[in-house]
Design a protein around this motif. Structure first.
Motif, PDB file in Angstrom:
ATOM      1  N   GLY A  52       0.805  -1.216   0.000  1.00 39.59           N
ATOM      2  CA  GLY A  52       0.000   0.000   0.000  1.00 39.59           C
ATOM      3  C   GLY A  52       0.837   1.264   0.000  1.00 39.59           C
ATOM      4  N   PRO A  53       1.805   1.374   0.922  1.00 33.83           N
ATOM      5  CA  PRO A  53       2.669   2.561   0.915  1.00 33.83           C
ATOM      6  C   PRO A  53       3.439   2.747  -0.386  1.00 33.83           C
ATOM      7  CG  PRO A  53       2.817   1.448   3.028  1.00 33.83           C
ATOM      8  CD  PRO A  53       2.014   0.557   2.131  1.00 33.83           C
ATOM      9  N   ARG A  54       3.933   1.660  -0.984  1.00 33.86           N
ATOM     10  CA  ARG A  54       4.676   1.781  -2.240  1.00 33.86           C
ATOM     11  C   ARG A  54       3.766   2.296  -3.357  1.00 33.86           C
ATOM     12  NH1 ARG A  54       7.312  -2.609  -1.920  1.00 33.86           N
ATOM     13  NH2 ARG A  54       5.849  -3.981  -2.997  1.00 33.86           N
ATOM     14  N   ALA A  55       2.555   1.779  -3.425  1.00 34.20           N
ATOM     15  CA  ALA A  55       1.614   2.239  -4.442  1.00 34.20           C
ATOM     16  C   ALA A  55       1.216   3.695  -4.212  1.00 34.20           C
ATOM     17  CB  ALA A  55       0.368   1.348  -4.444  1.00 34.20           C
ATOM     18  N   ALA A  56       1.045   4.076  -2.941  1.00 37.75           N
ATOM     19  CA  ALA A  56       0.675   5.458  -2.625  1.00 37.75           C
ATOM     20  C   ALA A  56       1.796   6.423  -2.986  1.00 37.75           C
ATOM     21  CB  ALA A  56       0.332   5.574  -1.141  1.00 37.75           C
ATOM     22  N   LEU A  57       3.032   6.012  -2.743  1.00 46.80           N
ATOM     23  CA  LEU A  57       4.178   6.845  -3.076  1.00 46.80           C
ATOM     24  C   LEU A  57       4.264   7.049  -4.593  1.00 46.80           C
ATOM     25  CD1 LEU A  57       6.637   8.240  -1.700  1.00 46.80           C
ATOM     26  CD2 LEU A  57       7.924   6.144  -2.153  1.00 46.80           C
ATOM     27  N   ALA A  58       4.031   5.992  -5.345  1.00 50.46           N
ATOM     28  CA  ALA A  58       4.063   6.099  -6.803  1.00 50.46           C
ATOM     29  C   ALA A  58       2.933   6.998  -7.311  1.00 50.46           C
ATOM     30  CB  ALA A  58       3.952   4.709  -7.424  1.00 50.46           C
ATOM     31  N   ARG A  59       1.758   6.867  -6.717  1.00 41.82           N
ATOM     32  CA  ARG A  59       0.631   7.712  -7.133  1.00 41.82           C
ATOM     33  C   ARG A  59       0.923   9.181  -6.833  1.00 41.82           C
ATOM     34  NH1 ARG A  59      -2.893   5.142  -4.693  1.00 41.82           N
ATOM     35  NH2 ARG A  59      -3.036   6.344  -2.769  1.00 41.82           N
ATOM     36  N   ALA A  60       1.482   9.454  -5.670  1.00 42.15           N
ATOM     37  CA  ALA A  60       1.821  10.839  -5.314  1.00 42.15           C
ATOM     38  C   ALA A  60       2.835  11.417  -6.289  1.00 42.15           C
ATOM     39  CB  ALA A  60       2.373  10.891  -3.889  1.00 42.15           C
ATOM     40  N   ARG A  61       3.782  10.608  -6.717  1.00 38.78           N
ATOM     41  CA  ARG A  61       4.794  11.077  -7.669  1.00 38.78           C
ATOM     42  C   ARG A  61       4.133  11.449  -9.001  1.00 38.78           C
ATOM     43  NH1 ARG A  61       9.886   9.988  -6.077  1.00 38.78           N
ATOM     44  NH2 ARG A  61       9.312   8.016  -5.065  1.00 38.78           N
ATOM     45  N   ARG A  62       3.157  10.645  -9.415  1.00 39.77           N
ATOM     46  CA  ARG A  62       2.446  10.945 -10.660  1.00 39.77           C
ATOM     47  C   ARG A  62       1.626  12.229 -10.526  1.00 39.77           C
ATOM     48  NH1 ARG A  62       1.386   5.318 -10.360  1.00 39.77           N
ATOM     49  NH2 ARG A  62      -0.758   5.712  -9.669  1.00 39.77           N
ATOM     50  N   GLN A  63       1.009  12.437  -9.381  1.00 42.50           N
ATOM     51  CA  GLN A  63       0.187  13.632  -9.175  1.00 42.50           C
ATOM     52  C   GLN A  63       1.037  14.907  -9.192  1.00 42.50           C
ATOM     53  OE1 GLN A  63      -1.478  12.172  -5.455  1.00 42.50           O
ATOM     54  NE2 GLN A  63      -3.540  12.105  -6.355  1.00 42.50           N
ATOM     55  N   VAL A  64       2.170  14.864  -8.537  1.00 46.41           N
ATOM     56  CA  VAL A  64       3.058  16.023  -8.542  1.00 46.41           C
ATOM     57  C   VAL A  64       3.573  16.286  -9.948  1.00 46.41           C
ATOM     58  CG1 VAL A  64       5.247  16.944  -7.687  1.00 46.41           C
ATOM     59  CG2 VAL A  64       3.715  15.726  -6.119  1.00 46.41           C
ATOM     60  N   ALA A  65       3.975  15.228 -10.636  1.00 43.49           N
ATOM     61  CA  ALA A  65       4.484  15.374 -11.999  1.00 43.49           C
ATOM     62  C   ALA A  65       3.435  15.991 -12.914  1.00 43.49           C
ATOM     63  CB  ALA A  65       4.924  14.013 -12.538  1.00 43.49           C
ATOM     64  N   ALA A  66       2.173  15.581 -12.760  1.00 42.33           N
ATOM     65  CA  ALA A  66       1.116  16.081 -13.629  1.00 42.33           C
ATOM     66  C   ALA A  66       0.907  17.580 -13.462  1.00 42.33           C
ATOM     67  CB  ALA A  66      -0.186  15.334 -13.340  1.00 42.33           C
ATOM     68  N   LEU A  67       1.095  18.082 -12.255  1.00 42.95           N
ATOM     69  CA  LEU A  67       0.891  19.515 -12.017  1.00 42.95           C
ATOM     70  C   LEU A  67       1.894  20.363 -12.783  1.00 42.95           C
ATOM     71  CD1 LEU A  67      -0.581  21.806 -10.470  1.00 42.95           C
ATOM     72  CD2 LEU A  67       1.109  21.486  -8.635  1.00 42.95           C
ATOM     73  N   VAL A  68       3.115  19.856 -12.964  1.00 38.66           N
ATOM     74  CA  VAL A  68       4.171  20.668 -13.562  1.00 38.66           C
ATOM     75  C   VAL A  68       4.661  20.124 -14.900  1.00 38.66           C
ATOM     76  CG1 VAL A  68       4.931  21.672 -11.380  1.00 38.66           C
ATOM     77  CG2 VAL A  68       5.920  19.493 -12.136  1.00 38.66           C
ATOM     78  N   GLY A  69       3.881  19.247 -15.520  1.00 37.25           N
ATOM     79  CA  GLY A  69       4.219  18.780 -16.864  1.00 37.25           C
ATOM     80  C   GLY A  69       5.464  17.930 -16.923  1.00 37.25           C
ATOM     81  N   ALA A  70       5.613  17.019 -15.962  1.00 41.02           N
ATOM     82  CA  ALA A  70       6.809  16.171 -15.906  1.00 41.02           C
ATOM     83  C   ALA A  70       6.411  14.706 -15.950  1.00 41.02           C
ATOM     84  CB  ALA A  70       7.589  16.470 -14.624  1.00 41.02           C
ATOM     85  N   ASP A  71       7.399  13.832 -16.025  1.00 34.80           N
ATOM     86  CA  ASP A  71       7.186  12.396 -15.873  1.00 34.80           C
ATOM     87  C   ASP A  71       7.365  12.024 -14.409  1.00 34.80           C
ATOM     88  OD1 ASP A  71       6.820  12.094 -18.621  1.00 34.80           O
ATOM     89  OD2 ASP A  71       8.977  11.775 -18.954  1.00 34.80           O
ATOM     90  N   ALA A  72       6.655  11.012 -13.967  1.00 34.95           N
ATOM     91  CA  ALA A  72       6.692  10.642 -12.552  1.00 34.95           C
ATOM     92  C   ALA A  72       8.109  10.347 -12.071  1.00 34.95           C
ATOM     93  CB  ALA A  72       5.783   9.434 -12.317  1.00 34.95           C
ATOM     94  N   GLU A  73       8.892   9.683 -12.915  1.00 33.11           N
ATOM     95  CA  GLU A  73      10.247   9.304 -12.488  1.00 33.11           C
ATOM     96  C   GLU A  73      11.181  10.507 -12.373  1.00 33.11           C
ATOM     97  OE1 GLU A  73       9.852   8.217 -16.932  1.00 33.11           O
ATOM     98  OE2 GLU A  73       8.630   8.109 -15.100  1.00 33.11           O
ATOM     99  N   GLU A  74      10.731  11.681 -12.802  1.00 34.52           N
ATOM    100  CA  GLU A  74      11.550  12.888 -12.683  1.00 34.52           C
ATOM    101  C   GLU A  74      11.336  13.605 -11.353  1.00 34.52           C
ATOM    102  OE1 GLU A  74      12.108  14.471 -17.209  1.00 34.52           O
ATOM    103  OE2 GLU A  74      10.085  14.706 -16.361  1.00 34.52           O
TER     104      GLU A  74
END
Length: 421
Positions: A52-74
């Motif tokens: 659960g925590p790993r999936a939540a961390l990945a989702r948060a990374r995608r959400q932040v990336a989406a706000l600023v036009g980036a890829d999650a891994e960035e």
């Protein structure tokens, strides 16, 4: 957008200090709470408690990336904007080696950038150039052209100033930096969530955003590190966050930042920036009409954040004015300089004389600011000015006719919209 009730209670002072910090959105609190209780697993573990925590961390990374036009891994999570800025600048300079040991920034940057530059000079022999700004707080791209050379490792210019809200021509400056093979870092702590920020369109190789400036708790931020950019880590250890920031991640805080980013994106899409800009201008008009010729806008009238109003009122000081208006919570400059008796370095760098700079107050609106709040704040400031500088006491009698502020037409609620970073 389904807005929860304001965290500010009825009867509390009107809160117009959102550039210093924002209340935590109740929806953000709700999203992070499970990871302070049952979702306690280490996301780097391999058992069921980590899933659960790993999936939540990945989702948060995608959400932040989406706000600023980036890829999650960035996206690299950090503990603060200051840490992110340190990682960007120190990381870029040390990774560049001896051939590129030069940093270019500008004089009204946040101390998190300025002090990092000074430390790079002191500890690593980096050469630092500080670009000037004009009376609006804007960097002239021609000054960057003159300063750039093939020894430059990184150029760092903020998206929006925390005191005046001035929006810098980031895309133009980044393009010039890239022409000389330099990286471009943008501290977008104040801009992200308030105006559209697209790191790719801006040309930012490194971009900072901060949780407590966008309705998440203090203690979490992120640095966008464009794919292919090499940085020396700031924290060494177990290899978390692409090896750039070791230490077990705070999943709860990352979730908070991700949720805040998603809410900010939704609010921007719903026209929230335009609405807060209209309220900002309502406040400005009220004051300018009450004190014609005495209200001076500090910064850029159009190229600025929609929530930010920095003004000086003749016959007052910022500290005195706010002390005489206890129904209002605002700032005399950036939070880092609150309580100081010297003029704001930002305003001084823009060429303001000490009298006007010391009179400055920063009024920064937010998600829950209402027309009633604006009117109450205006009334508190008007009463305070009359108490401090009665009509005729300083040769500027107060009046009630239509007014302008320092030659700038009042009422450009969404004027920033036509500007680009």
């Amino acid at each position: 957008m389904n807005m929860p009730a304001s965290p500010v209670q009825d009867g509390d002072p009107v809160y117009l200090d959102h550039n210093a910090t924002t209340p935590v959105d109740p929806r953000v609190v709700k999203a992070m709470l499970p990871f302070l209780t049952s979702g306690f697993g280490n996301p780097s573990s391999e058992h069921a408690y980590a899933t659960g925590p790993r999936a939540a961390l990945a989702r948060a990374r995608r959400q932040v990336a989406a706000l600023v036009g980036a890829d999650a891994e960035e996206i690299v999570f950090t503990g603060s904007g200051s840490e992110a800025n340190n990682l960007a600048l120190r990381g870029a300079v040390l990774a560049a080696g001896d051939r590129r040991r030069r940093v270019i920034t500008q004089v009204t940057e946040h101390p998190a950038v300025l002090e990092t530059c000074r430390a790079l000079h002191r500890l690593h022999g980096a050469e630092v150039t500080y670009l000037p700004v004009d009376e609006r707080g804007l960097v002239d791209p021609a000054d960057l052209v003159e300063a750039l050379d093939d020894r430059t490792a990184v150029v760092s210019v903020m998206a929006a100033n925390n005191e005046t809200g001035t929006l810098q021509p980031v895309a133009d400056l980044a393009r010039l930096a890239h022409d000389h093979g330099a990286l471009f870092h943008c501290d977008a702590a104040q801009a992200a969530g308030k105006v559209p920020v697209d790191a790719r369109a801006l040309g930012a190789d490194l971009l900072t955003l901060v949780g407590h400036k966008m309705y998440a708790p203090k203690g979490v931020a992120a640095l966008l590190v464009r794919t292919g950019v090499r940085l020396e880590p700031l924290v060494y250890g177990g290899g978390q966050e692409r090896g750039l920031r070791a230490g077990t991640e705070s999943v709860a805080l990352a979730v908070a930042l991700g949720t805040a980013a998603a809410l900010a994106a939704e609010e921007l899409a719903d026209g929230g920036a335009r609405q807060v800009g209209e309220l900002r201008d309502r406040l400005h008009r009220r004051l300018a009409q009450e004190f014609p010729g005495r209200v001076h806008l500090n910064g850029c009238d159009r190229r600025r954040l929609p929530n930010t109003l920095n003004i000086s009122i003749d016959g007052t000081t910022g500290h005195g004015l706010l002390a005489a208006a206890p129904a209002l919570a605002a700032s005399t400059g950036s939070a880092c300089h609150s309580g100081a008796t010297t003029p704001s370095p930002v305003l001084s760098a823009m060429g303001l004389d000490d009298t006007r700079a010391l009179a400055a107050v920063r009024l920064s609106l937010g998600r829950w600011t209402t027309p009633a709040d604006v009117d109450r704040a205006a009334g508190a400031l008007i009463d305070a000015v009359h108490a401090l500088a009665p009509a005729g006491a300083d040769g500027h009698g107060a009046g009630h006719g239509p007014g302008r502020a320092s030659g700038h037409e009042v009422g450009h609620g969404a004027g920033y919209w036509s500007a680009t970073l």
